[in-house]
Design an enzyme around this catalytic site. Structure first.
Site, mmCIF file in Angstrom:
data_model
loop_
_atom_site.group_PDB
_atom_site.id
_atom_site.type_symbol
_atom_site.label_atom_id
_atom_site.label_comp_id
_atom_site.label_asym_id
_atom_site.label_seq_id
_atom_site.Cartn_x
_atom_site.Cartn_y
_atom_site.Cartn_z
ATOM 1 N N ARG A 108 1.256 35.985 -28.790
ATOM 2 C CA ARG A 108 2.272 35.635 -29.771
ATOM 3 C C ARG A 108 1.660 35.091 -31.045
ATOM 4 O O ARG A 108 2.056 35.454 -32.145
ATOM 5 C CB ARG A 108 3.223 34.597 -29.153
ATOM 6 C CG ARG A 108 4.376 34.239 -30.061
ATOM 7 C CD ARG A 108 5.143 33.044 -29.535
ATOM 8 N NE ARG A 108 5.771 33.298 -28.244
ATOM 9 C CZ ARG A 108 6.280 32.333 -27.485
ATOM 10 N NH1 ARG A 108 6.225 31.077 -27.865
ATOM 11 N NH2 ARG A 108 6.844 32.624 -26.336
ATOM 12 N N TYR A 109 0.712 34.176 -30.898
ATOM 13 C CA TYR A 109 0.008 33.641 -32.063
ATOM 14 C C TYR A 109 -1.289 34.436 -32.198
ATOM 15 O O TYR A 109 -1.921 34.748 -31.196
ATOM 16 C CB TYR A 109 -0.329 32.168 -31.851
ATOM 17 C CG TYR A 109 0.863 31.306 -31.522
ATOM 18 C CD1 TYR A 109 1.708 30.843 -32.522
ATOM 19 C CD2 TYR A 109 1.160 30.960 -30.207
ATOM 20 C CE1 TYR A 109 2.806 30.050 -32.229
ATOM 21 C CE2 TYR A 109 2.253 30.169 -29.898
ATOM 22 C CZ TYR A 109 3.072 29.718 -30.907
ATOM 23 O OH TYR A 109 4.149 28.938 -30.617
ATOM 24 N N ARG A 112 -4.436 33.023 -30.284
ATOM 25 C CA ARG A 112 -4.319 32.567 -28.900
ATOM 26 C C ARG A 112 -3.653 33.617 -28.033
ATOM 27 O O ARG A 112 -2.702 34.256 -28.474
ATOM 28 C CB ARG A 112 -3.403 31.326 -28.838
ATOM 29 C CG ARG A 112 -4.080 30.047 -29.196
ATOM 30 C CD ARG A 112 -3.033 29.015 -29.620
ATOM 31 N NE ARG A 112 -2.643 29.222 -31.018
ATOM 32 C CZ ARG A 112 -1.670 28.561 -31.631
ATOM 33 N NH1 ARG A 112 -0.960 27.654 -30.989
ATOM 34 N NH2 ARG A 112 -1.389 28.816 -32.886
ATOM 35 N N CYS A 121 2.501 29.313 -6.516
ATOM 36 C CA CYS A 121 2.445 27.906 -6.910
ATOM 37 C C CYS A 121 2.384 27.026 -5.677
ATOM 38 O O CYS A 121 2.933 27.376 -4.635
ATOM 39 C CB CYS A 121 3.661 27.514 -7.742
ATOM 40 S SG CYS A 121 3.362 27.644 -9.498
ATOM 41 N N CYS A 125 8.537 24.192 -8.820
ATOM 42 C CA CYS A 125 9.299 23.203 -9.590
ATOM 43 C C CYS A 125 10.659 23.790 -9.932
ATOM 44 O O CYS A 125 10.748 24.919 -10.424
ATOM 45 C CB CYS A 125 8.568 22.844 -10.870
ATOM 46 S SG CYS A 125 6.931 22.165 -10.569
ATOM 47 N N CYS A 128 11.124 25.114 -13.535
ATOM 48 C CA CYS A 128 10.055 26.010 -14.010
ATOM 49 C C CYS A 128 10.505 26.896 -15.179
ATOM 50 O O CYS A 128 11.561 27.520 -15.143
ATOM 51 C CB CYS A 128 9.576 26.907 -12.870
ATOM 52 S SG CYS A 128 8.217 27.995 -13.341
ATOM 53 N N ARG A 130 9.050 29.573 -15.948
ATOM 54 C CA ARG A 130 8.872 30.973 -15.518
ATOM 55 C C ARG A 130 9.537 31.185 -14.167
ATOM 56 O O ARG A 130 8.989 31.818 -13.266
ATOM 57 C CB ARG A 130 7.382 31.340 -15.445
ATOM 58 C CG ARG A 130 6.680 31.131 -16.761
ATOM 59 C CD ARG A 130 5.452 31.983 -16.976
ATOM 60 N NE ARG A 130 4.950 31.695 -18.325
ATOM 61 C CZ ARG A 130 3.969 30.833 -18.580
ATOM 62 N NH1 ARG A 130 3.321 30.235 -17.593
ATOM 63 N NH2 ARG A 130 3.610 30.594 -19.817
ATOM 64 N N ASP A 290 13.637 24.357 -21.789
ATOM 65 C CA ASP A 290 13.976 25.712 -22.234
ATOM 66 C C ASP A 290 15.227 26.257 -21.545
ATOM 67 O O ASP A 290 15.527 25.872 -20.425
ATOM 68 C CB ASP A 290 12.801 26.654 -21.938
ATOM 69 C CG ASP A 290 11.558 26.295 -22.730
ATOM 70 O OD1 ASP A 290 11.708 25.814 -23.864
ATOM 71 O OD2 ASP A 290 10.441 26.490 -22.207
ATOM 72 N N ASP A 327 10.670 25.336 -28.197
ATOM 73 C CA ASP A 327 10.202 26.707 -28.278
ATOM 74 C C ASP A 327 11.399 27.529 -28.760
ATOM 75 O O ASP A 327 12.474 27.489 -28.146
ATOM 76 C CB ASP A 327 9.754 27.166 -26.877
ATOM 77 C CG ASP A 327 8.606 28.168 -26.957
ATOM 78 O OD1 ASP A 327 8.355 28.695 -28.049
ATOM 79 O OD2 ASP A 327 7.987 28.415 -25.912
ATOM 80 N N LYS A 334 6.755 27.703 -31.245
ATOM 81 C CA LYS A 334 7.103 26.300 -30.995
ATOM 82 C C LYS A 334 7.191 25.555 -32.321
ATOM 83 O O LYS A 334 6.313 25.711 -33.167
ATOM 84 C CB LYS A 334 6.016 25.651 -30.145
ATOM 85 C CG LYS A 334 5.902 26.249 -28.761
ATOM 86 C CD LYS A 334 4.797 25.573 -27.969
ATOM 87 C CE LYS A 334 4.686 26.144 -26.593
ATOM 88 N NZ LYS A 334 3.926 27.432 -26.578
#
Ligand SMILES: *Cc1c(COP(=O)(O)O)cnc(C)c1O
Length: 370
Positions: A108-109, A112, A121, A125, A128, A130, A290, A327, A334
Protein backbone atom coordinates in the site's frame (compact mmCIF):
# COMPACT_ATOMS: atom_id res chain seq x y z
CA UNK A 1 1.44 -17.42 40.78
CA UNK A 2 -0.35 -19.77 38.43
CA UNK A 3 -4.09 -19.91 39.00
CA UNK A 4 -4.84 -22.99 36.91
CA UNK A 5 -2.67 -25.90 35.75
CA UNK A 6 -0.90 -25.90 39.09
CA UNK A 7 0.08 -29.56 38.57
CA UNK A 8 1.93 -28.85 35.30
CA UNK A 9 5.68 -28.94 35.87
CA UNK A 10 7.55 -25.71 35.25
CA UNK A 11 9.54 -27.05 32.29
CA UNK A 12 6.32 -27.91 30.45
CA UNK A 13 4.67 -24.62 31.37
CA UNK A 14 7.71 -22.82 29.96
CA UNK A 15 7.50 -24.76 26.70
CA UNK A 16 5.85 -22.99 23.77
CA UNK A 17 4.98 -26.32 22.18
CA UNK A 18 3.24 -27.47 25.33
CA UNK A 19 1.28 -24.20 25.40
CA UNK A 20 0.19 -24.71 21.79
CA UNK A 21 -0.59 -28.41 22.11
CA UNK A 22 -2.71 -27.77 25.18
CA UNK A 23 -4.79 -24.90 23.81
CA UNK A 24 -8.38 -24.85 24.98
CA UNK A 25 -10.66 -25.20 21.97
CA UNK A 26 -14.02 -26.47 23.22
CA UNK A 27 -16.73 -25.30 25.58
CA UNK A 28 -16.39 -28.42 27.71
CA UNK A 29 -12.68 -27.87 28.30
CA UNK A 30 -13.17 -24.19 29.02
CA UNK A 31 -15.88 -24.89 31.58
CA UNK A 32 -13.37 -26.77 33.70
CA UNK A 33 -11.67 -23.44 34.45
CA UNK A 34 -14.11 -20.62 33.82
CA UNK A 35 -17.68 -20.16 35.02
CA UNK A 36 -19.14 -19.32 31.61
CA UNK A 37 -22.09 -16.96 31.20
CA UNK A 38 -25.02 -17.98 28.97
CA UNK A 39 -23.82 -15.32 26.48
CA UNK A 40 -20.40 -16.97 26.33
CA UNK A 41 -21.88 -20.48 26.03
CA UNK A 42 -24.10 -19.38 23.15
CA UNK A 43 -21.14 -17.52 21.69
CA UNK A 44 -19.01 -20.66 21.56
CA UNK A 45 -21.88 -22.70 20.08
CA UNK A 46 -22.86 -20.13 17.48
CA UNK A 47 -19.39 -19.18 16.29
CA UNK A 48 -18.28 -22.79 15.80
CA UNK A 49 -17.11 -23.24 12.22
CA UNK A 50 -17.24 -19.48 11.62
CA UNK A 51 -14.86 -17.87 14.09
CA UNK A 52 -12.94 -20.60 15.93
CA UNK A 53 -11.76 -20.40 19.52
CA UNK A 54 -8.31 -21.30 20.80
CA UNK A 55 -6.77 -20.15 24.07
CA UNK A 56 -3.33 -21.00 25.40
CA UNK A 57 -3.21 -22.22 29.01
CA UNK A 58 -0.95 -19.24 29.75
CA UNK A 59 -3.45 -16.65 28.44
CA UNK A 60 -6.30 -18.51 30.14
CA UNK A 61 -4.43 -18.29 33.43
CA UNK A 62 -4.66 -14.49 33.26
CA UNK A 63 -8.47 -14.62 33.29
CA UNK A 64 -10.69 -14.02 36.27
CA UNK A 65 -12.93 -17.13 36.28
CA UNK A 66 -15.71 -15.29 38.10
CA UNK A 67 -15.78 -11.99 36.20
CA UNK A 68 -17.49 -12.03 32.78
CA UNK A 69 -16.18 -8.48 32.14
CA UNK A 70 -12.59 -9.57 32.62
CA UNK A 71 -10.53 -7.92 29.82
CA UNK A 72 -8.70 -11.16 28.96
CA UNK A 73 -11.98 -13.05 28.73
CA UNK A 74 -13.49 -10.42 26.45
CA UNK A 75 -10.53 -10.75 24.08
CA UNK A 76 -10.48 -14.55 23.89
CA UNK A 77 -13.87 -16.14 24.67
CA UNK A 78 -16.48 -15.93 21.89
CA UNK A 79 -19.74 -14.17 22.66
CA UNK A 80 -23.01 -14.47 20.78
CA UNK A 81 -22.83 -10.77 19.86
CA UNK A 82 -20.16 -11.66 17.24
CA UNK A 83 -22.80 -13.34 15.11
CA UNK A 84 -25.82 -11.25 16.01
CA UNK A 85 -27.55 -9.78 13.04
CA UNK A 86 -26.74 -6.17 13.83
CA UNK A 87 -23.00 -6.78 14.19
CA UNK A 88 -22.91 -9.13 11.17
CA UNK A 89 -24.79 -6.70 8.95
CA UNK A 90 -22.15 -4.02 9.45
CA UNK A 91 -18.53 -3.94 8.47
CA UNK A 92 -16.64 -5.89 5.86
CA UNK A 93 -14.46 -8.98 5.92
CA UNK A 94 -11.60 -6.96 4.39
CA UNK A 95 -12.29 -3.22 4.88
CA UNK A 96 -8.72 -2.24 3.96
CA UNK A 97 -8.47 -4.17 0.70
CA UNK A 98 -5.53 -6.19 1.86
CA UNK A 99 -6.14 -9.06 -0.49
CA UNK A 100 -4.33 -8.59 -3.76
CA UNK A 101 -3.05 -10.73 -6.60
CA UNK A 102 -0.22 -12.40 -4.64
CA UNK A 103 -1.63 -14.38 -1.70
CA UNK A 104 -0.76 -12.72 1.61
CA UNK A 105 0.90 -9.66 0.10
CA UNK A 106 -0.30 -6.05 0.53
CA UNK A 107 1.72 -3.23 -0.98
CA UNK A 108 0.00 0.00 0.00
CA UNK A 109 2.78 2.42 0.89
CA UNK A 110 5.60 2.57 -1.66
CA UNK A 111 8.40 1.88 0.85
CA UNK A 112 6.68 -0.86 2.88
CA UNK A 113 5.17 -4.20 2.11
CA UNK A 114 3.04 -6.45 4.32
CA UNK A 115 3.10 -10.23 4.11
CA UNK A 116 0.93 -12.63 6.09
CA UNK A 117 2.98 -15.77 6.66
CA UNK A 118 0.28 -18.00 8.14
CA UNK A 119 -3.35 -18.01 9.23
CA UNK A 120 -2.50 -19.93 12.41
CA UNK A 121 -2.74 -18.09 15.74
CA UNK A 122 -1.97 -19.13 19.29
CA UNK A 123 -5.17 -17.43 20.44
CA UNK A 124 -7.97 -16.26 18.16
CA UNK A 125 -8.58 -12.72 19.39
CA UNK A 126 -12.25 -11.85 19.14
CA UNK A 127 -11.38 -8.34 17.87
CA UNK A 128 -8.97 -9.56 15.16
CA UNK A 129 -8.60 -7.15 12.21
CA UNK A 130 -8.11 -10.18 9.95
CA UNK A 131 -11.05 -12.15 11.28
CA UNK A 132 -11.76 -13.17 7.69
CA UNK A 133 -8.80 -15.55 7.76
CA UNK A 134 -10.28 -17.55 10.65
CA UNK A 135 -12.34 -19.35 8.02
CA UNK A 136 -9.33 -20.42 5.99
CA UNK A 137 -8.26 -22.89 8.64
CA UNK A 138 -4.80 -23.07 10.20
CA UNK A 139 -2.42 -22.95 7.26
CA UNK A 140 1.09 -21.61 6.72
CA UNK A 141 2.10 -20.26 3.33
CA UNK A 142 3.70 -22.84 1.10
CA UNK A 143 7.28 -22.59 -0.12
CA UNK A 144 5.92 -21.61 -3.52
CA UNK A 145 3.83 -18.75 -2.08
CA UNK A 146 6.79 -17.53 -0.05
CA UNK A 147 8.96 -17.59 -3.17
CA UNK A 148 6.40 -15.51 -5.07
CA UNK A 149 6.46 -12.96 -2.26
CA UNK A 150 10.28 -12.89 -2.21
CA UNK A 151 10.37 -12.44 -5.96
CA UNK A 152 7.96 -9.49 -5.67
CA UNK A 153 10.16 -7.79 -3.06
CA UNK A 154 13.26 -8.47 -5.18
CA UNK A 155 11.64 -6.77 -8.19
CA UNK A 156 10.41 -3.70 -6.29
CA UNK A 157 13.45 -1.67 -5.38
CA UNK A 158 11.38 0.97 -3.62
CA UNK A 159 10.66 -1.47 -0.77
CA UNK A 160 12.83 -0.74 2.26
CA UNK A 161 10.70 -2.16 5.04
CA UNK A 162 9.13 -5.62 5.06
CA UNK A 163 6.43 -6.34 7.58
CA UNK A 164 5.83 -10.02 8.30
CA UNK A 165 2.47 -10.62 9.91
CA UNK A 166 -0.26 -13.25 10.06
CA UNK A 167 -1.93 -14.93 11.73
CA UNK A 168 0.97 -15.50 14.00
CA UNK A 169 4.18 -15.34 11.95
CA UNK A 170 6.36 -16.70 14.77
CA UNK A 171 4.23 -19.83 14.97
CA UNK A 172 6.05 -21.22 11.93
CA UNK A 173 9.08 -23.43 12.48
CA UNK A 174 12.46 -21.83 13.07
CA UNK A 175 13.54 -23.39 9.79
CA UNK A 176 10.75 -21.78 7.77
CA UNK A 177 11.29 -18.46 9.49
CA UNK A 178 14.99 -18.56 8.71
CA UNK A 179 14.22 -19.33 5.08
CA UNK A 180 12.14 -16.14 4.84
CA UNK A 181 14.53 -13.91 6.79
CA UNK A 182 17.72 -15.11 5.14
CA UNK A 183 16.26 -14.63 1.68
CA UNK A 184 14.98 -11.15 2.53
CA UNK A 185 18.43 -10.23 3.82
CA UNK A 186 19.92 -11.15 0.46
CA UNK A 187 17.88 -8.36 -1.14
CA UNK A 188 20.05 -5.22 -0.97
CA UNK A 189 17.21 -2.64 -0.90
CA UNK A 190 15.47 -4.24 2.12
CA UNK A 191 16.68 -2.16 5.06
CA UNK A 192 14.50 -3.30 7.94
CA UNK A 193 12.31 -6.29 8.67
CA UNK A 194 9.43 -6.02 11.10
CA UNK A 195 7.58 -8.94 12.62
CA UNK A 196 4.03 -8.35 13.85
CA UNK A 197 3.59 -10.96 16.58
CA UNK A 198 1.28 -11.22 19.54
CA UNK A 199 3.21 -14.06 21.13
CA UNK A 200 4.80 -11.87 23.84
CA UNK A 201 1.22 -11.52 25.10
CA UNK A 202 -0.38 -14.87 24.21
CA UNK A 203 2.50 -17.35 24.60
CA UNK A 204 5.68 -15.56 25.69
CA UNK A 205 7.30 -18.98 26.05
CA UNK A 206 8.10 -18.79 22.33
CA UNK A 207 10.93 -16.42 23.21
CA UNK A 208 12.44 -18.78 25.77
CA UNK A 209 13.82 -20.62 22.71
CA UNK A 210 17.44 -19.55 22.23
CA UNK A 211 17.49 -20.87 18.67
CA UNK A 212 14.69 -18.49 17.65
CA UNK A 213 16.39 -15.55 19.36
CA UNK A 214 19.59 -16.42 17.58
CA UNK A 215 17.84 -16.35 14.19
CA UNK A 216 16.24 -12.97 14.92
CA UNK A 217 19.61 -11.57 15.93
CA UNK A 218 21.41 -13.02 12.92
CA UNK A 219 19.27 -11.14 10.38
CA UNK A 220 19.34 -7.83 12.27
CA UNK A 221 17.91 -5.16 12.01
CA UNK A 222 14.65 -6.86 12.94
CA UNK A 223 12.00 -5.04 14.92
CA UNK A 224 9.13 -6.67 16.79
CA UNK A 225 5.69 -5.06 16.72
CA UNK A 226 3.53 -6.59 19.39
CA UNK A 227 0.02 -6.07 20.69
CA UNK A 228 -0.59 -5.48 24.41
CA UNK A 229 -4.10 -4.19 25.11
CA UNK A 230 -4.43 -4.27 28.87
CA UNK A 231 -2.17 -3.92 31.93
CA UNK A 232 -3.17 -7.45 33.05
CA UNK A 233 -1.18 -8.75 30.06
CA UNK A 234 2.05 -7.39 31.51
CA UNK A 235 3.38 -10.34 33.50
CA UNK A 236 6.68 -11.80 34.61
CA UNK A 237 6.65 -14.08 31.56
CA UNK A 238 5.87 -11.33 29.05
CA UNK A 239 8.55 -9.14 30.63
CA UNK A 240 11.02 -12.03 30.34
CA UNK A 241 10.15 -12.48 26.65
CA UNK A 242 10.85 -8.80 25.98
CA UNK A 243 14.05 -8.86 28.01
CA UNK A 244 15.34 -11.83 26.00
CA UNK A 245 14.50 -10.10 22.71
CA UNK A 246 16.31 -6.95 23.80
CA UNK A 247 19.35 -8.98 24.83
CA UNK A 248 19.40 -10.26 21.27
CA UNK A 249 19.27 -6.72 19.84
CA UNK A 250 15.61 -6.83 18.84
CA UNK A 251 13.63 -3.69 19.84
CA UNK A 252 10.02 -4.27 20.84
CA UNK A 253 7.27 -1.81 19.90
CA UNK A 254 3.59 -2.01 20.70
CA UNK A 255 0.33 -1.40 18.87
CA UNK A 256 -2.77 -1.21 21.06
CA UNK A 257 -6.31 -1.32 19.70
CA UNK A 258 -8.93 0.79 21.44
CA UNK A 259 -11.59 -1.73 22.50
CA UNK A 260 -14.94 -1.10 24.12
CA UNK A 261 -15.19 -2.60 27.59
CA UNK A 262 -11.52 -3.63 27.55
CA UNK A 263 -9.33 -0.54 27.51
CA UNK A 264 -11.64 2.38 26.65
CA UNK A 265 -10.83 3.99 29.95
CA UNK A 266 -8.21 6.72 30.46
CA UNK A 267 -6.84 5.23 33.67
CA UNK A 268 -6.57 1.71 32.26
CA UNK A 269 -4.76 3.10 29.23
CA UNK A 270 -2.39 5.14 31.42
CA UNK A 271 -1.62 2.04 33.48
CA UNK A 272 -0.99 0.07 30.28
CA UNK A 273 1.43 2.66 28.86
CA UNK A 274 3.31 2.89 32.18
CA UNK A 275 3.53 -0.89 32.32
CA UNK A 276 4.91 -1.03 28.78
CA UNK A 277 7.66 1.49 29.54
CA UNK A 278 8.52 -0.48 32.68
CA UNK A 279 9.19 -3.59 30.60
CA UNK A 280 10.97 -1.45 27.96
CA UNK A 281 8.33 -1.70 25.24
CA UNK A 282 7.72 1.50 23.31
CA UNK A 283 4.01 2.24 22.70
CA UNK A 284 3.86 3.33 19.06
CA UNK A 285 0.24 3.20 17.96
CA UNK A 286 -3.20 3.30 19.49
CA UNK A 287 -5.47 2.18 16.68
CA UNK A 288 -9.12 2.99 16.49
CA UNK A 289 -11.00 -0.32 16.18
CA UNK A 290 -11.57 -1.23 12.53
CA UNK A 291 -15.00 -1.96 11.00
CA UNK A 292 -14.29 -5.66 10.64
CA UNK A 293 -17.21 -8.02 10.16
CA UNK A 294 -17.84 -9.91 13.39
CA UNK A 295 -15.93 -7.43 15.58
CA UNK A 296 -17.94 -4.22 15.41
CA UNK A 297 -19.18 -4.55 18.98
CA UNK A 298 -15.69 -3.50 20.12
CA UNK A 299 -15.85 -0.09 18.46
CA UNK A 300 -15.95 3.14 20.46
CA UNK A 301 -16.52 6.70 19.34
CA UNK A 302 -13.58 8.73 18.08
CA UNK A 303 -14.19 11.15 20.98
CA UNK A 304 -13.36 8.36 23.42
CA UNK A 305 -9.94 7.96 21.85
CA UNK A 306 -9.35 11.71 21.94
CA UNK A 307 -10.39 11.85 25.59
CA UNK A 308 -7.82 9.14 26.38
CA UNK A 309 -5.07 10.93 24.46
CA UNK A 310 -5.77 14.16 26.36
CA UNK A 311 -5.66 12.30 29.63
CA UNK A 312 -2.29 10.70 28.83
CA UNK A 313 -0.61 13.98 27.86
CA UNK A 314 0.93 15.49 31.00
CA UNK A 315 0.58 12.28 33.02
CA UNK A 316 3.28 10.20 31.32
CA UNK A 317 6.44 10.92 29.35
CA UNK A 318 5.99 11.58 25.66
CA UNK A 319 7.84 8.28 25.19
CA UNK A 320 4.82 6.51 26.64
CA UNK A 321 2.27 8.26 24.44
CA UNK A 322 1.34 6.38 21.28
CA UNK A 323 0.06 7.96 18.07
CA UNK A 324 -3.70 7.56 17.93
CA UNK A 325 -4.62 6.56 14.37
CA UNK A 326 -7.51 5.42 12.21
CA UNK A 327 -7.07 3.28 9.17
CA UNK A 328 -9.12 4.79 6.34
CA UNK A 329 -11.44 2.44 4.46
CA UNK A 330 -10.65 1.33 0.94
CA UNK A 331 -6.92 1.01 1.65
CA UNK A 332 -6.46 4.78 1.88
CA UNK A 333 -3.94 4.58 4.72
CA UNK A 334 -3.57 5.36 8.40
CA UNK A 335 -4.10 8.89 9.64
CA UNK A 336 -2.99 10.26 13.01
CA UNK A 337 -5.60 11.97 15.17
CA UNK A 338 -4.71 14.33 17.96
CA UNK A 339 -6.57 16.51 20.43
CA UNK A 340 -6.31 20.09 19.29
CA UNK A 341 -3.87 22.16 21.35
CA UNK A 342 -3.95 25.24 19.14
CA UNK A 343 -7.14 27.11 20.02
CA UNK A 344 -6.61 30.07 17.70
CA UNK A 345 -4.06 31.81 15.52
CA UNK A 346 -3.61 35.53 15.01
CA UNK A 347 -0.73 36.37 12.66
CA UNK A 348 2.21 34.61 14.26
CA UNK A 349 0.68 34.50 17.70
CA UNK A 350 -0.86 31.23 18.72
CA UNK A 351 -3.21 30.48 21.59
CA UNK A 352 -2.37 27.09 23.06
CA UNK A 353 -4.28 24.95 25.49
CA UNK A 354 -1.72 23.81 28.06
CA UNK A 355 -1.69 20.09 28.83
CA UNK A 356 -1.09 21.11 32.46
CA UNK A 357 -3.52 23.92 33.06
CA UNK A 358 -4.96 27.01 31.39
CA UNK A 359 -4.28 28.85 28.18
CA UNK A 360 -0.99 30.22 26.87
CA UNK A 361 -0.36 32.84 24.17
CA UNK A 362 2.89 32.32 22.34
CA UNK A 363 4.46 34.13 19.39
CA UNK A 364 6.46 31.89 17.09
CA UNK A 365 8.12 33.18 13.95
CA UNK A 366 10.82 32.14 11.55
CA UNK A 367 14.33 33.35 12.49
CA UNK A 368 14.53 35.47 9.33
CA UNK A 369 11.70 37.66 10.55
CA UNK A 370 13.42 38.91 13.69
C1 LIG B 1 -0.14 -0.44 8.79
C2 LIG B 1 0.39 -0.92 7.56
C3 LIG B 1 1.76 -0.82 7.28
C4 LIG B 1 2.75 -0.26 8.28
O1 LIG B 1 2.50 1.06 8.63
P1 LIG B 1 3.45 1.78 9.69
O2 LIG B 1 2.84 3.09 9.94
O3 LIG B 1 4.79 1.87 9.04
O4 LIG B 1 3.51 0.89 10.88
C5 LIG B 1 2.21 -1.27 6.07
N1 LIG B 1 1.37 -1.79 5.15
C6 LIG B 1 0.06 -1.89 5.38
C7 LIG B 1 -0.82 -2.45 4.32
C8 LIG B 1 -0.47 -1.47 6.59
O5 LIG B 1 -1.79 -1.59 6.82
Amino acid sequence: MRKFFTDVPQELWRSYHWQIQNRIKTKEELKRYIRLTPEEERGIDQTTGLYPMAITPYYLSLMDPEDPQDPIRLQAIPRAVEVDERVQSMGEPDPFREEGHIPGLTHRYPDRVLFTLTTFCAVYCRHCMRKRIFQEGERARTREEIDRFLEYVRRHEEIRDVLISGGEPLSVSNEKLEYVLSNLRKIPHVEIIRIGTRLPVLAPQRFFDEELLHILEKYSPIWINTHFNHPKEITQESAEAVERLLRHRVPVNNQTVLLKGINDDPQVMLELMRGLLRIKVRPVYLFHCDPVKGALHFRTSLEKGLEIMEYLRGRISGMGIPTYAVDLPGGKGKVPISPNYILSVSGDTYTFKSPLDGIVEYTIRDAELY
